[in-house]
Design an enzyme around this catalytic site. Structure first.
Site, short mmCIF file in Angstrom:
data_model
loop_
_atom_site.label_atom_id
_atom_site.label_comp_id
_atom_site.label_asym_id
_atom_site.label_seq_id
_atom_site.Cartn_x
_atom_site.Cartn_y
_atom_site.Cartn_z
N PHE A 46 0.81 -1.21 0.00
CA PHE A 46 0.00 0.00 0.00
C PHE A 46 0.85 1.27 0.00
O PHE A 46 0.34 2.35 -0.28
CB PHE A 46 -0.98 -0.01 1.17
N HIS A 139 -0.72 -1.46 7.37
CA HIS A 139 -1.22 -0.31 6.62
C HIS A 139 -2.74 -0.41 6.54
O HIS A 139 -3.29 -1.31 5.89
CB HIS A 139 -0.62 -0.29 5.21
N LEU A 140 -3.39 0.51 7.19
CA LEU A 140 -4.84 0.58 7.22
C LEU A 140 -5.44 0.59 5.82
O LEU A 140 -4.90 1.25 4.93
CB LEU A 140 -5.23 1.86 7.96
N HIS A 141 -6.52 -0.13 5.63
CA HIS A 141 -7.25 -0.08 4.37
C HIS A 141 -8.71 -0.46 4.62
O HIS A 141 -9.01 -1.35 5.38
CB HIS A 141 -6.61 -0.97 3.29
N GLN A 142 -9.59 0.29 3.98
CA GLN A 142 -11.03 0.08 4.09
C GLN A 142 -11.50 -0.72 2.88
O GLN A 142 -11.26 -0.33 1.74
CB GLN A 142 -11.74 1.44 4.13
#
Length: 182
Positions: A46, A139-142
């Site tokens: 990401f 790593h944040l992900h929606q």
């Protein structure tokens, strides 16, 4: 599917009301094979994707603090991820601007996918941490997953095959073209 009789259980445990689908191929995912080695920015997909051109990286839209990208391993056609550019793992660590843009981009992703493919619903979600199912926890992900009646079927479990009606590049092209220009 009928539950096994006591004779068929052959000592494998007590009978209960649950039916089970065994998916031993998922152990690879659970063990973390093929995931970034360190979780650092240097090997984080990401963090690497934004350096690619949009077609190569499957990026549908770039904002100020976040971007929308097609999931390389989609649950369904049009499965998007909304990611902050900044390498941040926890939702509570997002800045106010990042939080606002991730939310607004998630809404726009839903509008765009509705326009292009007319799903009957969506699954939205963030998995925070490995134990919560985050494939890349660093790593944040929606997730924005379009859903249609009957889209969950036996093929992935029995045939180890995911039926996708369109190539990722074609899906990216349609979604990117439909995404409003700012």
């Amino acid at each position: 599917m009928t539950p096994p009789s006591e004779d068929e259980q052959d000592g494998v445990g007590e009978h209960d009301a649950f039916e089970r689908l065994w998916t031993p191929h998922r152990i690879v995912y659970i063990k973390g094979e093929g995931k970034p080695a360190t979780g650092d920015e240097a090997d984080c997909p990401f963090c690497l994707i934004p350096a690619m051109d949009d077609v190569e990286g499957l990026i549908v839209h770039r904002g100020e603090t976040a971007y929308a990208v097609l999931n390389l391993y989609p649950y369904n056609a049009g499965h998007l991820l909304v990611c902050p550019f900044r390498h941040v793992a926890d939702y509570t660590d997002l800045t106010a601007a990042e939080t606002a843009e991730v939310a607004a981009m998630t809404q726009q992703a839903m509008r765009t996918v509705r326009e292009v493919t007319s799903p009957q619903g969506f699954n939205l979600g963030m998995n925070q941490g490995n134990v919560a199912g985050a494939g890349i926890a660093a790593h944040l992900h929606q997730h924005v997953v379009p859903r249609w009646g009957g889209d969950a079927n036996f093929m992935p479990v029995i045939g180890q095959t995911k039926i996708m009606p369109q190539l990722l590049g074609e899906t990216r092209e349609l979604l990117a073209a439909a995404w409003p220009k700012e």
